[in-house]
Design a protein around this motif. Structure first.
Motif, PDB file in Angstrom:
ATOM      1  N   ASP A 252     -13.987  -3.576   3.578  1.00  0.00           N
ATOM      2  CA  ASP A 252     -14.155  -2.971   2.258  1.00  0.00           C
ATOM      3  C   ASP A 252     -14.344  -4.047   1.189  1.00  0.00           C
ATOM      4  O   ASP A 252     -13.806  -5.158   1.300  1.00  0.00           O
ATOM      5  CB  ASP A 252     -12.942  -2.114   1.898  1.00  0.00           C
TER       6      ASP A 252
ATOM      7  N   GLY B 264      -9.380  -1.268   3.562  1.00  0.00           N
ATOM      8  CA  GLY B 264      -9.582  -1.456   4.984  1.00  0.00           C
ATOM      9  C   GLY B 264     -10.433  -2.678   5.269  1.00  0.00           C
ATOM     10  O   GLY B 264     -11.031  -3.277   4.358  1.00  0.00           O
TER      11      GLY B 264
ATOM     12  N   SER C 201      -5.577  -3.412   7.670  1.00  0.00           N
ATOM     13  CA  SER C 201      -5.831  -3.219   6.241  1.00  0.00           C
ATOM     14  C   SER C 201      -5.235  -4.378   5.462  1.00  0.00           C
ATOM     15  O   SER C 201      -4.453  -5.178   5.987  1.00  0.00           O
ATOM     16  CB  SER C 201      -5.246  -1.890   5.760  1.00  0.00           C
TER      17      SER C 201
ATOM     18  N   THR D 252      -4.909  -1.118  -1.738  1.00  0.00           N
ATOM     19  CA  THR D 252      -4.941  -1.281  -0.282  1.00  0.00           C
ATOM     20  C   THR D 252      -6.340  -0.926   0.213  1.00  0.00           C
ATOM     21  O   THR D 252      -6.873   0.143  -0.119  1.00  0.00           O
ATOM     22  CB  THR D 252      -3.903  -0.373   0.393  1.00  0.00           C
TER      23      THR D 252
END
Length: 314
Positions: A165, A162, A124, A160
């Motif tokens: 994304d 992944g 991430s 935050t």
């Protein structure tokens, strides 16, 4: 919300205190009316120098800044009876009504930047959007500029995400970020030119000999029941031996001083802290005395800045 602190094997918590801060600029004459103005193209340079900003409605951002200043001014101590109006103008001479004072904005610069940091142990990332701002604010009367100052700020948003994304789904749009930046600029400039409330934090000692009573007294302070809190700390002080236990007495007196400050009884709080220092010259006590004396020294200027509003309403 409270914060636990540990000092010299003693537990402390922190209490919020609202303190009135003086303005950096003093309005030394009547302020029955104030015109707040900015050029219609204030955001144009920033729009042309940042990517992805072509669709931003720059005119709405100008009004957002002006009306935010108007709102903050009208809420400032001593300005409640002042009429504040907003205008699009490059100079006070272009404002169609006469006002006692003028507050203008120019030379605005906004710079966007985005970056990401990978997490070491997880697939991430933390992504960031930053907006740096710089603006010139001018204050004057009789259509003449008397004071000018610059304000610089940095706002940052993070999320935050992944792997794979889209960061745009998790961060605010540039338009929304600029909208928030305009409000932040308005707040900073208004704080410079008007008295304003500021939240600060004061340490409160938990007395090991009276753990339950300390917790109850602290809760009373948080709930605004200052008289009860002061009474409880005083009862703990009386319960201490007449001789000895100087550090404990010092900490209880410190807590009593914080309770007095929360009631804006600054002079009484100073006397209480001085008594606390006579028992034990703890670093926390010396620093607290410095803060209280600073507040007392600001009182005369604050009274002057706020009192003008009384004469303005006559």
């Amino acid at each position: 919300m409270f914060v636990w602190l540990f000092t010299s094997c003693s537990v402390m918590r922190e209490c919020p205190v609202e303190t009135l801060q003086p303005a950096q600029i003093s309005f030394d004459s009547l302020r029955r009316s104030i015109a707040v103005y900015a050029p219609s193209g204030l955001f144009d340079l920033s729009v042309s120098s940042n990517e992805g900003t072509a669709a931003i409605a720059a005119d709405s951002l100008v009004y957002n800044l002006l009306y935010s200043v108007k709102s903050y001014l009208e809420q400032s101590p001593g300005f409640q009876k002042t009429r504040v109006e907003v205008f699009l103008a490059d100079h006070p001479t272009e404002i169609p009504v006469a006002c006692d004072w003028y507050i203008g904005f120019s030379h605005l610069e906004l710079h966007n930047s985005t970056y990401a940091r990978p997490h070491v142990f997880f697939p991430s990332w933390t992504v960031y959007l930053q907006v740096r701002s710089a603006i010139v604010c001018s204050v004057g009367r009789d259509e003449q500029v008397l004071h000018s100052f610059e304000k610089h700020d940095l706002l940052e948003w993070s999320a935050t995400i992944g792997a794979g994304d889209d960061p745009a789904l998790y961060l605010p749009s540039v338009a929304d970020a600029w909208w928030d930046t305009g409000i932040a600029i308005a707040r900073a400039c208004t704080d410079h030119i008007a008295p304003h409330w500021q939240e600060e934090w004061r340490p409160v000692f938990m007395i090991s000999r009276f753990p339950d009573d300390s917790a109850l007294a602290y809760t009373a302070m948080k709930d605004g029941n200052y008289a009860r809190a002061y009474e409880m700390w005083d009862e703990m002080l009386i319960s201490c031996r007449k001789r000895g236990q100087k550090r404990m007495k010092s900490r209880i007196l410190h807590n009593m001083a914080v309770t007095l400050e929360m009631q804006d009884r600054i002079e009484d709080a100073v006397q209480q802290v001085r008594q606390s220092i006579r028992y034990s010259s703890l670093p926390e006590n010396r620093e607290y005395l410095r803060l209280l004396l600073q507040r007392l020294s600001q009182k005369t200027e604050l009274d002057k800045q706020i009192q003008i509003s009384f004469h303005s309403s006559l």
